[in-house]
Design an enzyme around this catalytic site. Structure first.
Site, short mmCIF file in Angstrom:
data_model
loop_
_atom_site.label_atom_id
_atom_site.label_comp_id
_atom_site.label_asym_id
_atom_site.label_seq_id
_atom_site.Cartn_x
_atom_site.Cartn_y
_atom_site.Cartn_z
CB CYS A 2 -0.85 0.02 1.24
SG CYS A 2 -1.82 -1.48 1.47
N GLY A 28 -1.67 1.18 -4.57
CA GLY A 28 -2.92 0.59 -4.08
C GLY A 28 -4.10 1.28 -4.73
CG ASN A 101 3.53 -0.60 2.32
OD1 ASN A 101 4.59 -0.19 1.86
ND2 ASN A 101 2.90 -1.61 1.78
N GLY A 102 2.42 -3.28 4.25
CA GLY A 102 3.14 -4.51 4.53
C GLY A 102 2.17 -5.61 4.89
CE1 TYR A 258 3.47 -3.64 -11.81
CE2 TYR A 258 3.17 -4.39 -9.54
CZ TYR A 258 2.64 -3.92 -10.73
OH TYR A 258 1.28 -3.71 -10.84
O1 LIG Z 1 2.38 -11.98 -15.19
P1 LIG Z 1 1.34 -11.05 -14.63
O2 LIG Z 1 0.54 -11.72 -13.57
O3 LIG Z 1 0.49 -10.46 -15.70
O4 LIG Z 1 2.08 -9.88 -13.86
C1 LIG Z 1 3.13 -9.12 -14.39
C2 LIG Z 1 2.63 -7.92 -15.13
O5 LIG Z 1 1.83 -7.07 -14.27
C3 LIG Z 1 2.44 -5.81 -14.11
O6 LIG Z 1 1.86 -4.83 -14.96
P2 LIG Z 1 0.67 -3.85 -14.51
O7 LIG Z 1 -0.38 -3.83 -15.55
O8 LIG Z 1 0.19 -4.21 -13.14
O9 LIG Z 1 1.30 -2.41 -14.34
P3 LIG Z 1 2.23 -1.45 -15.22
O10 LIG Z 1 1.32 -0.64 -16.11
O11 LIG Z 1 2.91 -0.61 -14.20
O12 LIG Z 1 3.20 -2.24 -16.01
C4 LIG Z 1 3.89 -6.01 -14.49
O13 LIG Z 1 4.47 -4.82 -14.96
C5 LIG Z 1 3.77 -7.04 -15.59
O14 LIG Z 1 3.42 -6.42 -16.81
N1 LIG Z 2 -0.34 -4.05 0.61
C1 LIG Z 2 -0.35 -3.68 1.86
O1 LIG Z 2 0.56 -3.03 2.36
C2 LIG Z 2 -1.56 -4.11 2.64
C3 LIG Z 2 -1.64 -3.70 4.09
C4 LIG Z 2 -2.53 -4.64 4.88
N2 LIG Z 2 -1.91 -5.95 5.01
C5 LIG Z 2 -3.88 -4.74 4.23
O2 LIG Z 2 -4.20 -5.76 3.65
O3 LIG Z 2 -4.63 -3.79 4.28
MG LIG Z 3 3.24 -4.23 -16.63
#
Ligand SMILES: O=P(O)(O)OC[C@H]1O[C@H](OP(=O)(O)OP(=O)(O)O)[C@H](O)[C@@H]1O
Ligand SMILES: NC(=O)CC[C@H](N)C(=O)O
Ligand SMILES: [Mg+2]
Length: 506
Positions: A2, A28, A101-102, A258
């Protein structure tokens, strides 16, 4: 992962918190919340949705006060019900709100202890509400009146001794100040910044990523150290102390791959520079291992992989082309809640420009392949657009293990690389060739920016969990609790019932 933010200012903070959350939206997309303090009371607005949809003018007008915290949520524990949007609140001692976050790895035990020993009631299934109660209980025990920074630090020290997992936290203690702390491994990021006003007064801000400071006009002071707590009193005085017995910085390497924005700096590493290094390392591997490979063009899968792909193209001496157009109104698909939604969104998010593919041998680049939702569909799209050959490169190694520290990957079964070698993954995503970054190279790419980073949290790649408390029985428990089917059933029943108790206002 988050996004969290907190500000102790000298003027109203509502707009700054809103702007910071907007900048952290990529961390998030499910829910957002802000709590401020005005006239000795908390003002709160939290709900499911994007920042721009959750806060209307009428909410912003009510979020008065010069100090406040905010949260954007990507659920990794409990449910995605509005009742689990953050910040969370407890009324004793003083009145505390907390944003996290976590993900905690011993939330179940802590919950039982809080109920049985501390006689506290935790009303949701969120691990963050558990964490808040542990902190509140410890603050109650530590308290001296008036509350001093040392009391807060003693409470945080005791939190560190009980809580396991990943937690970057910001909390408000009504009538006193704001506290922020990071778990002893510093798995999730947290930065501290300040703004010096013309009259010499100083405002302080903490946030998940430095980009939030940039946009609000605060300067980055430093990262919050693993295990460290920062306390800023209502009067604007800053105190800090190392509160963990054995802190050891081990940031989650997936933040660099990412999660984080490229314009952020985390633990003295420019995320952008780290991605450029990842591109170079992977480009070198491609040159080494695919010597007679015939590639006409390198194409990124927007958006995160663009900086990586450009570097690969340079390394290979091939043209770089933006062959896919991203619909700017569709968010990140990986952090969407269910596989059905993720799958559908990839197609509506990305579309191919045929001329960049027709009759060409293309190398598609992504930062990672997790469930394979994106890669499979994108390769089909490239072929439909007329590509002669479609090769694929991933800047992260194969992801084969669940994440327990704030990335919603609770089961191995959903990971495309689980139990499969590169050739099997390659045929599953229908590529003509597939190459992954080596873990050593990935770590070296990030370390190039900060050689002091000797250890990373890399469990999704090698199954080594830095907190040392994660075993197969815990992973089995998580699998049953959080696999996609279990989540779908739970969300459905919550949606129908909608009878939860929470102190949000609409
Ligand atoms: O193998 P998958 O399960 O598909 O996950 C990996 C993909 O998901 C993410 O992109 P996302 O669309 O979340 O965000 P971005 O626009 O920042 O690349 C990441 O950049 C990859 O493209
Ligand atoms: N991604 C997160 O940091 C999530 C925080 C918390 N574990 C929740 O689920 O709300
Ligand atoms: Mg992507």
């Amino acid at each position: 992962m988050c996004g969290i933010v907190g500000i102790v200012g000298t003027t109203p903070v509502n707009q700054a918190l809103y702007d910071a959350l907007t900048v952290l939206q990529h961390r998030g997309q499910d829910a957002a919340g802000i709590v401020t303090i005005a006239d000795g009371n908390f003002k709160q607005r939290k709900a499911n949705g994007l920042v721009k949809d959750v806060f209307e003018t009428r909410h912003m007008q009510r979020l008065k006060g010069n100090m406040g915290i905010g949260h954007v949520r990507y659920p990794t524990a409990g449910s995605s019900s509005a009742a689990e949007a953050q910040p969370f609140y407890v009324n004793s001692p003083f009145g505390i709100t907390l944003a996290h976050n976590g993900n905690l790895t011993n939330a179940k035990d802590l919950r039982e202890q809080q109920t049985r020993l501390a006689r506290r009631h935790i009303n949701t299934t969120s691990d963050s509400e558990v964490l808040l109660n542990v902190f509140a209980h410890e603050l109650e025990r530590a308290v001296d009146m008036p509350l001093r920074a040392d009391d807060v630090f003693a409470a945080v020290s005791r939190v560190h001794r009980q809580v396991r997992g990943a937690y970057a936290v910001v909390a408000l203690i009504i009538g006193h100040g704001m506290v922020a702390f990071r778990d002893p491994h510093g798995i999730r990021p947290l930065v501290l910044g300040r703004r010096v006003n013309e009259d010499g007064s100083i405002e302080y801000m903490v946030a998940s990523e430095s980009v939030a400071l940039d946009v609000i006009g605060f300067e980055l002071m430093r990262d919050v150290a693993p295990g460290e707590a920062i306390y800023i009193s209502e009067q604007g005085q800053l105190f800090s102390l190392q509160c963990a017995d054995n802190p050891k910085l081990s940031p989650c390497i997936f933040e660099y791959v990412y999660f984080a924005r490229p314009d952020s700096c985390i633990d003295k590493v420019s995320v952008y520079a780290a991605r450029v290094h990842m591109g170079r390392k992977l480009g070198e591997k491609i040159k080494r291992e695919w010597q007679d490979l015939d590639i006409d063009v390198v194409i990124p899968i927007p958006e995160t992989s663009c900086d990586i792909a450009l570097e690969i193209a340079q390394c290979l001496g091939k043209p770089y082309r933006q062959g896919f157009v991203k619909n700017r109104y569709i968010g990140r698909t990986f952090i969407m809640p269910g596989q059905k939604q993720r799958k559908k969104s990839v197609r509506s998010k990305l579309n191919a420009i045929s001329s960049e593919f027709k009759g060409k041998k293309v190398l598609l680049v992504d930062d990672s392949i997790v469930r394979g939702t994106t890669s499979g569909q994108i390769i089909d799209m490239a072929r439909e657009a007329g590509a002669e050959k479609v090769y694929f490169a991933s800047a992260a190694p194969e992801i084969r293990f669940p994440n327990v520290y704030g990335i919603d990957m609770p089961t191995s079964n959903e990971l495309i690389a689980y139990g499969r070698d590169v050739d099997e993954i390659c045929s599953l995503i229908r590529a003509d060739g597939l190459i992954f970054q080596d873990l050593d190279d990935l770590q070296a790419a990030v370390r190039e920016e900060n050689p002091a980073l000797t250890q990373f949290e890399t469990s999704v790649f090698n199954g080594h969990y830095v907190t040392g408390d994660v075993d197969q029985s815990y992973l089995n428990y998580l699998n049953v609790l959080r696999n996609d089917d279990a989540k779908a059933v739970r969300e459905w029943s919550e949606g129908v019932a909608d009878l939860e108790l929470y102190n949000g206002e609409s």
